[in-house]
Motif scaffolding. Sequence first.
Motif, PDB file in Angstrom:
ATOM      1  N   LYS A  11       0.693  -1.238   0.480  1.00  0.00           N
ATOM      2  CA  LYS A  11       0.306   0.205   0.215  1.00  0.00           C
ATOM      3  C   LYS A  11       0.756   1.593  -0.092  1.00  0.00           C
ATOM      4  CE  LYS A  11      -4.191   1.930   2.811  1.00  0.00           C
ATOM      5  NZ  LYS A  11      -4.643   1.860   3.639  1.00  0.00           N
ATOM      6  N   ASN A  12       1.033   2.780  -0.720  1.00  0.00           N
ATOM      7  CA  ASN A  12       1.306   3.179  -1.467  1.00  0.00           C
ATOM      8  C   ASN A  12       2.804   2.898  -1.314  1.00  0.00           C
ATOM      9  OD1 ASN A  12      -1.039   4.865  -0.447  1.00  0.00           O
ATOM     10  ND2 ASN A  12      -0.732   4.688   1.470  1.00  0.00           N
ATOM     11  N   LYS A  14       6.226   3.729  -3.009  1.00  0.00           N
ATOM     12  CA  LYS A  14       7.116   4.839  -3.874  1.00  0.00           C
ATOM     13  C   LYS A  14       8.429   4.678  -3.943  1.00  0.00           C
ATOM     14  CE  LYS A  14       5.316   8.935  -0.082  1.00  0.00           C
ATOM     15  NZ  LYS A  14       5.105   9.591   0.378  1.00  0.00           N
ATOM     16  N   SER A  31       8.452  13.412   0.994  1.00  0.00           N
ATOM     17  CA  SER A  31       8.873  12.604   2.107  1.00  0.00           C
ATOM     18  C   SER A  31       8.392  13.135   3.707  1.00  0.00           C
ATOM     19  CB  SER A  31       8.961  11.627   2.345  1.00  0.00           C
ATOM     20  OG  SER A  31       9.058   9.972   1.060  1.00  0.00           O
ATOM     21  N   GLU A  34       5.754  15.916   4.048  1.00  0.00           N
ATOM     22  CA  GLU A  34       4.698  14.544   4.802  1.00  0.00           C
ATOM     23  C   GLU A  34       5.308  14.848   6.514  1.00  0.00           C
ATOM     24  OE1 GLU A  34       3.956  11.306   2.680  1.00  0.00           O
ATOM     25  OE2 GLU A  34       4.081  12.194   1.050  1.00  0.00           O
TER      26      GLU A  34
END
Length: 191
Positions: A11-12, A14, A31, A34
């Motif tokens: 999931k997700n 990168k 990142s 974030e």
Amino acid sequence: MQGKKAEVGTKNVKKVNLLDHNSLKHMLDESASEIFTSRGYVEDMRMSNVRLFIGTVIIVIALFAQFYKKKFPGNRDFLVGCIVLYIVFNVILQLISYAKEKNAVMFTYPPAGSVISTGLVVSAKLPRFSDIYTLNIESADPKSISAGKPVEFTKSVTQWFTEDGVLVEGLFWKDAEALIDDYLAEPKKKK
């Protein structure tokens, strides 16, 4: 590196091309942004807005020069003025990038409810042909009494990416959050 593959979820994910220097830096910078927003820092967009405004002025000047009603011999003075303004605003834009932004990833406001009265400047470097990434945190107003001492860490990007180019976010977040904690734990400057 092989052990890192097991830590990466589906999931997700990168993923980046490990041979593309700009992609690596962009992924790590995103990142980092974030991480700071998740810690309660709100991005200060004023510098970006100023740059966008100056860029818009440059485009308008170019459009006026291109579509002015008179033909060349009659609009010579107008074109010279447009060229001069175009150069002046481009120089201003470059000076802002060189003097104020430097390697900044983001500018922040202070977190809500915090005793710190200044935001942060988060900057990063990844020199060309190098795998060494440096993340730096410093106060947006270094002369402020609540400004902390600038802190940074330097590590190889191989610490955060698998052989397939997948960012192991947990490792990068751990390092970046430790850097934030170091900045917040520093003794404050006296005036």
